[in-house]
Design a protein around this motif. Structure first.
Motif, PDB file in Angstrom:
ATOM      1  N   ALA A   1       0.841  -1.193   0.000  1.00  0.00           N
ATOM      2  CA  ALA A   1       0.000   0.000   0.000  1.00  0.00           C
ATOM      3  C   ALA A   1       0.879   1.246   0.000  1.00  0.00           C
ATOM      4  N   GLY A   2       0.476   2.213  -0.811  1.00  0.00           N
ATOM      5  CA  GLY A   2       1.254   3.429  -0.970  1.00  0.00           C
ATOM      6  C   GLY A   2       2.249   3.376  -2.112  1.00  0.00           C
ATOM      7  N   GLY A   3       2.456   2.196  -2.649  1.00  0.00           N
ATOM      8  CA  GLY A   3       3.404   2.033  -3.735  1.00  0.00           C
ATOM      9  C   GLY A   3       2.814   2.363  -5.093  1.00  0.00           C
ATOM     10  N   SER A   4       3.619   2.113  -6.129  1.00  0.00           N
ATOM     11  CA  SER A   4       3.234   2.454  -7.497  1.00  0.00           C
ATOM     12  C   SER A   4       3.489   1.284  -8.437  1.00  0.00           C
ATOM     13  N   LEU A   5       2.710   1.255  -9.492  1.00  0.00           N
ATOM     14  CA  LEU A   5       2.911   0.337 -10.606  1.00  0.00           C
ATOM     15  C   LEU A   5       2.540   1.066 -11.890  1.00  0.00           C
TER      16      LEU A   5
ATOM     17  N   TYR B   1      -0.887   3.301 -21.393  1.00  0.00           N
ATOM     18  CA  TYR B   1      -0.315   3.082 -20.067  1.00  0.00           C
ATOM     19  C   TYR B   1      -1.319   3.473 -18.984  1.00  0.00           C
ATOM     20  N   LEU B   2      -1.122   2.866 -17.821  1.00  0.00           N
ATOM     21  CA  LEU B   2      -1.855   3.285 -16.639  1.00  0.00           C
ATOM     22  C   LEU B   2      -0.841   3.377 -15.505  1.00  0.00           C
ATOM     23  N   GLN B   3      -0.484   4.598 -15.152  1.00  0.00           N
ATOM     24  CA  GLN B   3       0.395   4.834 -14.018  1.00  0.00           C
ATOM     25  C   GLN B   3      -0.451   4.883 -12.756  1.00  0.00           C
ATOM     26  N   MET B   4      -0.137   4.012 -11.816  1.00  0.00           N
ATOM     27  CA  MET B   4      -0.931   3.902 -10.597  1.00  0.00           C
ATOM     28  C   MET B   4      -0.058   4.258  -9.405  1.00  0.00           C
ATOM     29  N   ASN B   5      -0.393   5.326  -8.727  1.00  0.00           N
ATOM     30  CA  ASN B   5       0.346   5.774  -7.544  1.00  0.00           C
ATOM     31  C   ASN B   5      -0.545   5.686  -6.310  1.00  0.00           C
ATOM     32  N   SER B   6       0.083   5.766  -5.162  1.00  0.00           N
ATOM     33  CA  SER B   6      -0.655   5.733  -3.881  1.00  0.00           C
ATOM     34  C   SER B   6      -1.654   4.580  -3.857  1.00  0.00           C
ATOM     35  N   LEU B   7      -1.175   3.417  -4.221  1.00  0.00           N
ATOM     36  CA  LEU B   7      -2.070   2.264  -4.323  1.00  0.00           C
ATOM     37  C   LEU B   7      -2.633   1.867  -2.967  1.00  0.00           C
ATOM     38  N   LYS B   8      -3.865   1.387  -3.000  1.00  0.00           N
ATOM     39  CA  LYS B   8      -4.584   0.963  -1.801  1.00  0.00           C
ATOM     40  C   LYS B   8      -4.968  -0.505  -1.951  1.00  0.00           C
ATOM     41  N   PRO B   9      -5.181  -1.195  -0.853  1.00  0.00           N
ATOM     42  CA  PRO B   9      -5.608  -2.603  -0.946  1.00  0.00           C
ATOM     43  C   PRO B   9      -6.869  -2.773  -1.802  1.00  0.00           C
ATOM     44  N   GLU B  10      -7.756  -1.795  -1.783  1.00  0.00           N
ATOM     45  CA  GLU B  10      -8.980  -1.900  -2.580  1.00  0.00           C
ATOM     46  C   GLU B  10      -8.742  -1.743  -4.085  1.00  0.00           C
ATOM     47  N   ASP B  11      -7.529  -1.435  -4.477  1.00  0.00           N
ATOM     48  CA  ASP B  11      -7.184  -1.418  -5.904  1.00  0.00           C
ATOM     49  C   ASP B  11      -6.840  -2.809  -6.421  1.00  0.00           C
ATOM     50  N   THR B  12      -6.771  -3.783  -5.534  1.00  0.00           N
ATOM     51  CA  THR B  12      -6.467  -5.151  -5.929  1.00  0.00           C
ATOM     52  C   THR B  12      -7.524  -5.675  -6.890  1.00  0.00           C
ATOM     53  N   ALA B  13      -7.080  -6.127  -8.056  1.00  0.00           N
ATOM     54  CA  ALA B  13      -8.003  -6.600  -9.090  1.00  0.00           C
ATOM     55  C   ALA B  13      -7.198  -7.093 -10.282  1.00  0.00           C
ATOM     56  N   VAL B  14      -7.906  -7.726 -11.206  1.00  0.00           N
ATOM     57  CA  VAL B  14      -7.345  -7.959 -12.538  1.00  0.00           C
ATOM     58  C   VAL B  14      -7.673  -6.734 -13.379  1.00  0.00           C
ATOM     59  N   TYR B  15      -6.657  -6.183 -13.995  1.00  0.00           N
ATOM     60  CA  TYR B  15      -6.831  -4.981 -14.808  1.00  0.00           C
ATOM     61  C   TYR B  15      -6.814  -5.350 -16.285  1.00  0.00           C
TER      62      TYR B  15
ATOM     63  N   GLN C   1      -6.154  -9.798 -22.066  1.00  0.00           N
ATOM     64  CA  GLN C   1      -6.358 -10.973 -21.208  1.00  0.00           C
ATOM     65  C   GLN C   1      -6.314 -10.615 -19.731  1.00  0.00           C
ATOM     66  N   GLY C   2      -5.833  -9.427 -19.423  1.00  0.00           N
ATOM     67  CA  GLY C   2      -5.798  -8.968 -18.040  1.00  0.00           C
ATOM     68  C   GLY C   2      -4.446  -9.182 -17.381  1.00  0.00           C
ATOM     69  N   THR C   3      -4.177  -8.353 -16.400  1.00  0.00           N
ATOM     70  CA  THR C   3      -2.966  -8.481 -15.592  1.00  0.00           C
ATOM     71  C   THR C   3      -3.333  -8.252 -14.136  1.00  0.00           C
ATOM     72  N   GLN C   4      -2.818  -9.101 -13.259  1.00  0.00           N
ATOM     73  CA  GLN C   4      -3.194  -9.060 -11.847  1.00  0.00           C
ATOM     74  C   GLN C   4      -2.408  -7.973 -11.117  1.00  0.00           C
ATOM     75  N   VAL C   5      -3.123  -7.171 -10.361  1.00  0.00           N
ATOM     76  CA  VAL C   5      -2.517  -6.202  -9.454  1.00  0.00           C
ATOM     77  C   VAL C   5      -2.973  -6.539  -8.041  1.00  0.00           C
ATOM     78  N   THR C   6      -2.016  -6.747  -7.149  1.00  0.00           N
ATOM     79  CA  THR C   6      -2.322  -7.063  -5.764  1.00  0.00           C
ATOM     80  C   THR C   6      -1.622  -6.056  -4.867  1.00  0.00           C
ATOM     81  N   VAL C   7      -2.398  -5.392  -4.022  1.00  0.00           N
ATOM     82  CA  VAL C   7      -1.856  -4.380  -3.119  1.00  0.00           C
ATOM     83  C   VAL C   7      -2.010  -4.904  -1.697  1.00  0.00           C
ATOM     84  N   SER C   8      -0.902  -5.074  -1.020  1.00  0.00           N
ATOM     85  CA  SER C   8      -0.931  -5.584   0.349  1.00  0.00           C
ATOM     86  C   SER C   8      -0.971  -4.432   1.352  1.00  0.00           C
ATOM     87  N   SER C   9      -1.627  -4.684   2.475  1.00  0.00           N
ATOM     88  CA  SER C   9      -1.759  -3.635   3.497  1.00  0.00           C
ATOM     89  C   SER C   9      -0.614  -3.684   4.485  1.00  0.00           C
TER      90      SER C   9
END
Length: 128
Positions: A14-18, A80-94, A120-128
């Motif tokens: 959490a708080g990181g970027s992808l 592109y999708l730059q994702m900052n300040s990631l939260k656990p609720e952002d966890t999903a297949v994108y 086909q999707g890519t998994q994003v997992t945000v840990s708390s």
């Protein structure tokens, strides 16, 4: 027809970027409105962000506004999708999505049914 391949997902605290990438092939990329959607386990697919054909107009879901940035490079056939300040609720297949005939409005770009092509999707997992 266009083929879409997402990459860049992974596990982040959490708080990181992808940064997600979606590479397109098969047709003229600049003809397509591009969108990002996500689906969490047990939930419906939801809109995340969209960008018009030129790249000058973007639109975001309220849940990601100010944290995520969508962009495109028409010379590289990539969105592109730059994702900052990631939260656990952002966890999903994108998923990235594309459509050649979509009329760009904030109503239309939110609707998954408007897009003809999906990756086909890519998994994003945000840990708390």
């Amino acid at each position: 027809q266009v083929q879409l391949v997402e990459s860049g997902g992974g596990l982040v605290q959490a708080g990181g970027s992808l940064r997600l990438s979606c590479a397109a092939s098969g047709r003229t990329f600049s003809n397509y409105v591009m969108g990002w959607f996500r689906q969490a386990p047990g939930k419906e697919r939801e809109f995340v962000a969209a960008i018009n054909r030129s790249g000058y107009t973007t639109y975001y879901a309220d849940s990601v506004k100010g944290r995520f940035t969508i962009s495109r490079d028409n010379a590289k056939d990539t969105v592109y999708l730059q994702m900052n300040s990631l939260k656990p609720e952002d966890t999903a297949v994108y998923y990235c999505a594309a459509d050649e005939t979509l009329y760009y409005t904030t109503y239309n770009v939110r609707r998954g049914a408007e897009y003809a092509y999906w990756g086909q999707g890519t998994q994003v997992t945000v840990s708390s």
